[in-house]
Structure formats: C-alpha cells, structure tokens
Design a protein around this motif. Sequence first.
Motif, PDB file in Angstrom:
ATOM      1  N   ALA A 151       0.852  -1.191   0.000  1.00 41.61           N
ATOM      2  CA  ALA A 151       0.000   0.000   0.000  1.00 41.61           C
ATOM      3  C   ALA A 151       0.886   1.239   0.000  1.00 41.61           C
ATOM      4  O   ALA A 151       1.951   1.243   0.616  1.00 41.61           O
ATOM      5  CB  ALA A 151      -0.911   0.011   1.218  1.00 41.61           C
ATOM      6  N   MET A 189      -2.340   0.508  -4.349  1.00 40.40           N
ATOM      7  CA  MET A 189      -1.705  -0.734  -3.888  1.00 40.40           C
ATOM      8  C   MET A 189      -0.269  -0.754  -4.395  1.00 40.40           C
ATOM      9  O   MET A 189       0.108  -1.595  -5.225  1.00 40.40           O
ATOM     10  CB  MET A 189      -2.506  -1.947  -4.381  1.00 40.40           C
ATOM     11  N   ARG A 200      -5.729  -0.460   3.134  1.00 40.60           N
ATOM     12  CA  ARG A 200      -5.262  -1.650   2.400  1.00 40.60           C
ATOM     13  C   ARG A 200      -5.370  -2.913   3.249  1.00 40.60           C
ATOM     14  O   ARG A 200      -5.895  -3.943   2.797  1.00 40.60           O
ATOM     15  CB  ARG A 200      -3.816  -1.447   1.927  1.00 40.60           C
TER      16      ARG A 200
END
Length: 334
Positions: free
Chosen positions: A61, A85, A115
């Motif tokens: 992330a 990401m 994330r």
Amino acid sequence: MNDMPKEVVFPAKNTFILSDYQDVPLGPDEIRGQTIATLISQGTELAWANGDDFPIRPGYAAVFRVDEIGTAVQGISAGDLRFCMGHHRSTQQYPVRYTLAVPQGMEAETALLARLMGVSMTTLMTTRARPGDKVIVTGAGPVGLLAAHNFSIGGYEVSVVEPDATRRAQVQQSGIRTALPAMPVDDPKYSRQVALVVDCSGHEAAILDACRIARPGGEVVLVGVPWQKRAEIPAHDVLKEVFFGYVTLRSGWEWEVPIHSRDFVWEELLEGYNNAPQSVFSGFEKAMKWLAKGRLDMGDLMARRPVDNIGSVYSDIASRTLAEPLIVLDWAES
C-alpha cells in the motif's frame, strides 16, 4: 539519497536493499507522483524474504502526491494525495481507476490502513453471519487486528484469540475489549455459538479449534496464509469437526470479489456473469470512510521508519524489536 528514484528489493534470501529504477513513460490514463509513505505487510513480506524466487520487489500500500497527470485523466489536480496498492518505491505510477482520493486532512499513514482493512473486508462482504452475531478473529497481527475492527464497526460481537500477551494488550488498547489467550471451546457462552471465525493466523491448531467452536451452519474463513506447517494435526480431525458440526470451511481469499464493481446488466446475469456491486475497491472506499470518521484510531500502534537503512527495519520486524504491529516507511523525509 541521489536523484534516481529508489525501491526496496529483496535480491536474495533475507537480504534487503534500496535499488535505483527508472520511471516509464506516463500513459494517458495514468497519474504519477512522489511517494509519501508505504505500509509493510509484515508476515507476507518476511515470508517472501524467506522464499526461493528472487529478486522480489515488495509492497502492499502507498500514498503519493500527484505530480504528473495523463492526457485522458480528468478530475485530478497536481498536489492531490492518492492511495494505491503500491510497492515500496519513491514514486507511484498507476491508472487513475486503481487509486483512491485520500480524504481531506487525513494523514498518509492513516490512509494506508485501508489496504490491510481490505484483506478481511471481502469476508465481511460475503459472510452469512449477520450484525449481532458472535465473531471470533484468531491471530492479532496487523491483518487480524484490523479485521476485528471491521467486524466491530459492522455491528458484530467480536472477540480476538491471540496467545501473545503483548498483542492481546494492543487489541484492547485499540478498543476491542475481549482478547483471549486461547479459543474458549469449553465456555458455554461460545461453544457452538460462534457464527463466524476469521482465522488470521494460518495455524492449523487455530483452524481446528475454530471448527470446534463454530455453531451449526457457521463459517470458518481462512484469511491468514499458511506459509508453513506448524502443527502435527491429522486432516481427519478437521474433517470430522466440519462434517458433524455442519461447518462451512472456506478460503478468505481477498480477490474473491472483483477489483471494481460495475452496474447491473441483466443480459450478463443471464449469461452467468457476476454483477455483484461489492469489489476490492469498494472495500477500500468503506475502510477510508470509516477512517475519516474516526471509527478506529491506530496512531499509538504505528511505527514510522525512514527507508534509508531498510535492512535494519526488516531485521527489527523479524526479531520483534518493533513492538508496534503497523510499520510505515517514510519516503517524504528520505
């Protein structure tokens, strides 16, 4: 650091370096910018570092500040903070549809939590358990800790099982009151009363106990990756509990839902396509909204480290020298 962009690379087993790389040309649908912070997924990245397939460019992330905007991109301005990401690298470059806006005023390290929250969000989207039901999360690493909060925010009665006393204390410090050292299989308040067990440990013994405590028709979802064999438990022991306990034992693979949802299309439904509105990114969006509303605060359980001496960061994680469960790499100060 010199002017070349840098990224974290695992060139060999348990070896961690910063290496130069070259940005590629920006696509018309892409945005690019300087990384502010990235989040380490401790268990996954240490498992990769102990693997056999190198080199590895890890990362889970990232939050970055937009500097460049593709010609087809609309609604994005230079200076905007975006979540993606992303790998552990000093710049991020993604199609804009694979990024999310960081809410105004939110710190980068807070946005990164979306994330890891997303890992168990798929289970929250797909479970048969309903708000008010008992949910047990086993394993209070970063993913398990945030899974407990996902289900707590969702209205479930959440307990965490974690043998490590420090991690149990962190669970309670974060706002989840019930943290137990072992699965309460003989406690009548729990025995065959649990609608869902979310295993974030990847440990065979935890899975067996989960199958023993789940209610008839309950679920045991495997979110934690079983990176290695950790117990001598016959498969028959698990099969017996699943069969006679009417338990659904299934994968907690976060990619069970699509990356992006789409509008309902009747013709595609008739042809067998999945028109479900839930997606990986809708999970991230939910998590970001909860973070923006202050539904969970992990500030005291987060360590922020510079990337300049990356080897020491992973060494400290492996030795559990870093007590905090959430480790952020600071790229803005490097």
